[in-house]
Each structure stands twice: as C-alpha cells, then as structure tokens.
Write an enzyme that holds these catalytic residues in place. Structure first.
Site, PDB file in Angstrom:
ATOM      1  N   GLY A   1       0.731  -1.249  -0.002  1.00 11.78           N
ATOM      2  CA  GLY A   1       0.193  -0.054  -0.044  1.00 11.78           C
ATOM      3  C   GLY A   1       0.745   1.125  -0.140  1.00 11.78           C
ATOM      4  N   ASN A   2       2.086   1.124   0.533  1.00  9.09           N
ATOM      5  CA  ASN A   2       2.842   2.362   0.696  1.00  9.09           C
ATOM      6  C   ASN A   2       3.458   2.644  -0.607  1.00  9.09           C
ATOM      7  OD1 ASN A   2       4.651  -0.207   0.802  1.00  9.09           O
ATOM      8  ND2 ASN A   2       6.348   1.400   0.718  1.00  9.09           N
TER       9      ASN A   2
ATOM     10  N   LYS B   1      -9.250  -7.224   7.836  1.00  4.07           N
ATOM     11  CA  LYS B   1      -8.427  -6.528   6.896  1.00  4.07           C
ATOM     12  C   LYS B   1      -8.663  -4.960   6.919  1.00  4.07           C
ATOM     13  CE  LYS B   1      -5.815  -6.222   2.997  1.00  4.07           C
ATOM     14  NZ  LYS B   1      -4.500  -6.665   3.088  1.00  4.07           N
TER      15      LYS B   1
ATOM     16  N   LYS C   1      -4.162  -8.732  -0.594  1.00  4.16           N
ATOM     17  CA  LYS C   1      -3.550  -8.348  -1.948  1.00  4.16           C
ATOM     18  C   LYS C   1      -2.259  -9.689  -2.096  1.00  4.16           C
ATOM     19  CE  LYS C   1      -0.256  -5.983  -1.424  1.00  4.16           C
ATOM     20  NZ  LYS C   1       0.891  -5.924  -0.741  1.00  4.16           N
TER      21      LYS C   1
ATOM     22  N   LYS D   1       2.484 -11.819   4.625  1.00  4.54           N
ATOM     23  CA  LYS D   1       3.380 -11.814   3.267  1.00  4.54           C
ATOM     24  C   LYS D   1       4.462 -12.969   3.422  1.00  4.54           C
ATOM     25  CE  LYS D   1       3.960  -6.804   2.509  1.00  4.54           C
ATOM     26  NZ  LYS D   1       2.424  -6.551   2.925  1.00  4.54           N
TER      27      LYS D   1
END
Length: 310
Positions: free
Chosen positions: A9-10, A122, A206, A264
């Site tokens: 997102g960054n 989320k 994601k 992740k």
C-alpha cells in the site's frame, strides 16, 4: 523470466500521507522507476494494494446520502482502474512507446463459508484516533481494530479460491505486455445458491491473491515489495536482525504480526512450497537487487541454512 511484483500500500500512499491524487501520482512515479528496468527485460505482472483508496471511496459514498452506498466489490473495481491507470501511465513514460501495457480488472472467487466473514481483520481506509473512530463505528456499524497507535476500519478478508482472468493475463504476457492485475487482491465475488456470480462485501488479501496468481501463471519469481527492506526477527529491539534467505520450513519457527508481515511470509512460503521457485520480500527500491539475491529476504526450498544480512 516471468516475475510477479506485488506493491504494498505504501507504493501508492504512504502511512499518514494525505490521500490526494497528486500524492498518489508521485508515488506511482516512484514505483514505476523501480519497475521499468524489470519490465523492459522480463515478463512482468504488477499487483498492488488498495486499502487506503477503497476506504476513501467508501467514505465519499457514505457522505452522499441521495443514493444507497456502493458495495466494496464495486469500490474495489473502481480502485483497480484508478491505480492501474496511474501505474500504467508512469511506466509508459519511462519505457519505449512500443512496449505494450495493460490494466486488467480482475475478479476473484471466495468461499461464502470462509471463517473470515465471522472475524473481520483487513484494514481499509485512513487512520483515526480512538474517539473519532468510536463515533464513526457507532454511526456506520463498522468493525474497528488498532493499527499501531491509531485505529482503522476492518472488513472480512477471505482466502482467494480462483482468479477468473488468468488466461487473458497469460495471453497478454505471451505478447510482451506488462500487465497490472489483481489490484487490491482482486474484485471479490462468489457464487450464490442460484449459481450466479455476484459481488461480496469484503477485501481479499493482496499478497495471498498475488501468490495465487503467480502460481497460476507459472511465474519464476514472486516478489512482495513493502516498506521494510527485509523480514526481521525481533523487530524494533536492539536484537533485531534481517533474514537474507530461508526455507519455507525454517520460517515456520517464527511468529510474525497478522496485520502486517504475517500474510506476506505465509504467501511467500506457500508459493515456494507449491512451485519450488523463490519468493522475495523487500523494499520497492531494492527489487532488482533482491531478485539477484543481494538484498531483501528470499524464501526458497533450496535456500539451505537460514542466513542473515551482515
């Protein structure tokens, strides 16, 4: 070499940054600078997060009371188009005009019986202080959880079962196209009792969706670009150390935060275990070096004994 790079997102909006189009455009340009050399030399699929953007759209929808609010699947589709457009345009400004690029709206199937619907986790939207979010939660019926020293809205995050656009993504790659797809974990859909496909009020993780896509298109490398330059043990302490390489099994010995690094690492382990190929977690600026093995964290079945950066 076929590479899937999942942008955190960054990459489009840094934590606490004002959610303006100009800020997102500038961040898309930075992402493109890191990705363009890879896209010029290899087959590349770019995926991305959309938490802040879909949360902002949800707030805008709620503010306009003349019509019923649009559901999260529709807002997810809108953000896929917006973010994909920015990434595609900025990549195009750096690559030869002959290099084709395409943004593909990507529908993903989830299971209506997934336990995630009973436990929203989320994060979406901006951060708030406790007083503000308590008020908004009461008004809008939100589920909320702490995110660092702030608070955010949370929604269900079921596992992805199937990506419907796998074949067109593969076709585009075979013609040399850089593809931007599965943004925000894809547009969440499920089959109802009538057998018809419909949208779902949730957000798919994601990284898990990107790992599934990487497996489905037989990618050689799966990269998750985030705001950390590697996976760290004892993060934030005097004893912290960055993992350089590890096997999926050796990573089972450690616990990572469920709201950040945990998904992740799990996605990286899953891709490596299923395919026998390597997953990488690294900073966006380090993607090329991480693929070469000099930066970031590589998770692979043949990684050998766990090793740490110097």
């Amino acid at each position: 070499m076929r590479i899937v790079v999942a942008l955190g997102g960054n990459a489009l909006l840094r934590r606490g940054q004002e959610m303006t189009a100009a800020n997102q455009r500038e961040n898309a340009r930075t992402a493109a600078e890191a990705l363009a050399p890879i896209g010029a030399a290899e087959e590349l699929v770019v995926t991305h997060g959309n938490g802040p953007q879909v949360g902002l759209l949800a707030l805008q929808e709620a503010a306009y009371t003349e019509v019923e609010e649009y559901p999260l699947d529709v807002l997810g589709a809108e953000t896929e188009g917006m973010i994909g457009y920015m990434i595609e345009q900025e990549l195009g400004n750096l690559l030869p005009i002959e290099k084709p690029l395409a943004t593909l709206l990507t529908m993903v199937e989830v299971d209506p019986k997934d336990a995630a619907f009973q436990d929203p986790t989320k994060f979406i939207g901006p951060v708030y202080d406790k007083e503000t979010i308590d008020k908004m939660a009461a008004e809008k019926g939100w589920s909320v959880k702490p995110d660092g020293d702030k608070w955010r809205r949370v929604v269900p995050s079921p596992l992805p079962k199937r990506i419907f656009q796998v074949r067109p993504i593969s076709w585009l790659l075979s013609e040399g196209t850089i593809v931007i797809a599965a943004g925000g974990g894809g547009i969440p859909t499920m089959y109802g009792a009538d057998g018809k496909l419909t949208g779902v009020e949730c957000v798919i993780d994601k990284d898990r969706c990107s790992a599934l896509l990487a497996k489905d298109i037989e990618a050689d490398v799966f990269v998750m670009a985030t705001d950390a330059d590697a996976v760290y043990l004892d993060w934030g302490t005097a004893d912290q150390k960055a993992i350089q390489r590890a096997t999926p099994e050796s990573m089972d010995a450690f616990d990572f935060p469920a709201g950040s690094m945990g998904p992740k690492v799990e996605a990286a382990q899953d891709f490596a275990r299923v395919t026998g190929k390597k997953s990488i977690i690294c900073a966006l600026a380090d993607v090329a070096d991480a693929i070469a093995g000099t930066k970031g964290t590589t998770i692979a079945v043949d990684a050998g004994e766990i090793a740490y950066h110097g």
